[in-house]
Design an enzyme around this catalytic site. Structure first.
Site, PDB file in Angstrom:
ATOM      1  N   VAL A   1       0.860  -1.177   0.000  1.00 20.12           N
ATOM      2  CA  VAL A   1       0.000   0.000   0.000  1.00 20.12           C
ATOM      3  C   VAL A   1       0.898   1.230   0.000  1.00 20.12           C
ATOM      4  O   VAL A   1       1.856   1.318   0.772  1.00 20.12           O
ATOM      5  CB  VAL A   1      -0.924   0.025   1.232  1.00 20.12           C
ATOM      6  CG1 VAL A   1      -1.830   1.259   1.194  1.00 20.12           C
ATOM      7  CG2 VAL A   1      -1.751  -1.248   1.317  1.00 20.12           C
ATOM      8  N   CYS A   2       0.615   2.153  -0.902  1.00 20.82           N
ATOM      9  CA  CYS A   2       1.327   3.424  -0.959  1.00 20.82           C
ATOM     10  C   CYS A   2       2.840   3.176  -1.101  1.00 20.82           C
ATOM     11  O   CYS A   2       3.271   2.397  -1.938  1.00 20.82           O
ATOM     12  CB  CYS A   2       0.979   4.259   0.264  1.00 20.82           C
ATOM     13  SG  CYS A   2       1.342   6.023   0.104  1.00 20.82           S
ATOM     14  N   THR A   3       3.647   3.783  -0.242  1.00 22.45           N
ATOM     15  CA  THR A   3       5.101   3.685  -0.378  1.00 22.45           C
ATOM     16  C   THR A   3       5.660   2.374   0.164  1.00 22.45           C
ATOM     17  O   THR A   3       6.890   2.189   0.155  1.00 22.45           O
ATOM     18  CB  THR A   3       5.799   4.863   0.325  1.00 22.45           C
ATOM     19  OG1 THR A   3       5.353   4.922   1.685  1.00 22.45           O
ATOM     20  CG2 THR A   3       5.476   6.166  -0.382  1.00 22.45           C
TER      21      THR A   3
ATOM     22  N   THR B   1       2.806   3.352  -6.982  1.00 24.16           N
ATOM     23  CA  THR B   1       2.855   3.820  -5.604  1.00 24.16           C
ATOM     24  C   THR B   1       2.151   5.163  -5.581  1.00 24.16           C
ATOM     25  O   THR B   1       1.515   5.558  -6.565  1.00 24.16           O
ATOM     26  CB  THR B   1       4.312   3.914  -5.100  1.00 24.16           C
ATOM     27  OG1 THR B   1       4.300   4.245  -3.700  1.00 24.16           O
ATOM     28  CG2 THR B   1       5.112   4.958  -5.867  1.00 24.16           C
TER      29      THR B   1
ATOM     30  N   ALA C   1      -1.728   2.663  -4.778  1.00 25.89           N
ATOM     31  CA  ALA C   1      -1.378   4.069  -4.587  1.00 25.89           C
ATOM     32  C   ALA C   1      -1.605   4.474  -3.127  1.00 25.89           C
ATOM     33  O   ALA C   1      -1.163   3.781  -2.215  1.00 25.89           O
ATOM     34  CB  ALA C   1      -2.192   4.920  -5.550  1.00 25.89           C
TER      35      ALA C   1
END
Length: 331
Positions: free
Chosen positions: A104-106, A124, A157
């Protein structure tokens, strides 16, 4: 009923919402279908960690005691910028044994550091895509989608995209009805496919520095059915077509034609989702001229024809009066 183990990795500086969003999805699915998921959290040494918002999270166990899960979930957060080498080493050794790897995300940066994304397509948070591509050239970074699945690895993202990806996994495991029940309980839509963009055209593109070009951008947004040829737009900006095209690309980051294409796709998507207007009417209002032209644009850009897109993502009942295009598009 097969129970699927979900292991959420915690670390110093983790983003709390990257953890709690997917966890709520999987635990909600287990309430709908008892025994379907077992969700556990783990840190390197089994001790608590502080999140990026200064919350303290106490894990269920240490990573050494975790075993191989069905779903290994790696959240993001500030702690991914200078990760603990021991965590990267653990991922490199143990993550391949998980049936599905999800970031998830970074969290994608930790997967990339462990070599899990080499040769794969990944995404990302949009503000970090350039850094991911620069730091890990073996990764094929795609900045547009809200999530990407490449084999047994999935990357997403920002925070809400992690929820979207978790719902997609629940739908894959337990069916659409269960995923929809979880989405309703969380008051979110079960409607965003992975290839939807992370942000609107206006956020994705740069805003022109010069006022005439900014005015043209606004005009395009508000008038997708107008003559949006380079010649017509150049006249509005009081520039020659050649000068306009060169200046627009330099300041907005894409050609006028590409910008117009994106605006029209987004306007049509909103009308398909939020109104009961027919495809022929929407194609006219969005500047396509004919339903066939709009169909080709949708298939090329979104991988689905307008009718199929509406079937999957309509948010209003048939028969609801159409909203004005400007109010529909600007939400």
């Amino acid at each position: 009923m097969e129970q699927r183990d979900v292991l959420v990795v915690l670390f110093e500086g983790v983003q709390s919402l990257d953890v709690t969003g997917p966890v709520e999805v999987f635990t909600g699915a287990s309430r709908c279908v008892p025994g379907s998921y077992r969700v556990r959290t783990a840190t390197l040494d089994g001790g608590p960690v502080r999140t990026s918002s200064d919350l303290t999270l106490a894990p269920d166990l240490s990573l050494a005691d975790a075993g191989a899960p069905d779903i290994l979930l790696m959240p993001g957060g500030r702690g991914t910028r200078a990760p603990d080498p021991r965590l990267v080493a653990w991922l490199r050794e143990h993550a391949p044994h998980a049936r599905r790897k999800v970031s998830v995300c970074t969290g994608a940066f930790l997967f990339a550091a462990a070599g899990l994304l080499d040769g794969r397509r990944a995404t990302t948070h949009w503000t970090r895509c350039a850094a991911l591509a620069e730091n890990f050239p073996a990764v094929r970074v795609d900045p547009d989608p809200i999530y990407v699945r490449d084999g047994d690895v999935a990357t997403s993202a920002g925070v809400t995209a992690g929820i979207d990806l978790a719902l997609a996994l629940v739908e894959e495991d337990l069916g659409r009805d269960t995923a929809l029940a979880v989405a309703r309980h969380l008051v979110v839509f079960l409607r965003r496919p992975g290839n939807q963009r992370q942000f609107s055209v206006q956020l994705a593109a740069q805003t022109a520095e010069r006022r005439p070009l900014r005015d043209v951008q606004q005009w395009i947004t508000e008038n997708p059915a107008a003559d949006l040829s380079v010649e017509a737009l150049a006249q509005r900006a009081s520039l020659s077509p050649r000068h306009f095209a060169r200046a627009f690309r330099a300041e907005v980051g894409m050609t006028p034609g590409r910008y117009v294409d994106r605006v029209r796709i987004e306007a049509a998507r909103r009308l398909l989702e939020d109104t009961a207007d027919g495809v022929e009417e929407i194609s006219r209002r969005c500047g396509y001229g004919t339903p066939e032209s709009m169909r080709r644009a949708f298939v090329r850009t979104l991988g689905a024809a307008p009718a199929e897109y509406r079937r999957r993502f309509r948010t209003v009942p048939v028969g609801l009066p159409s909203a004005p295009l400007a109010s529909t598009y600007r939400r």
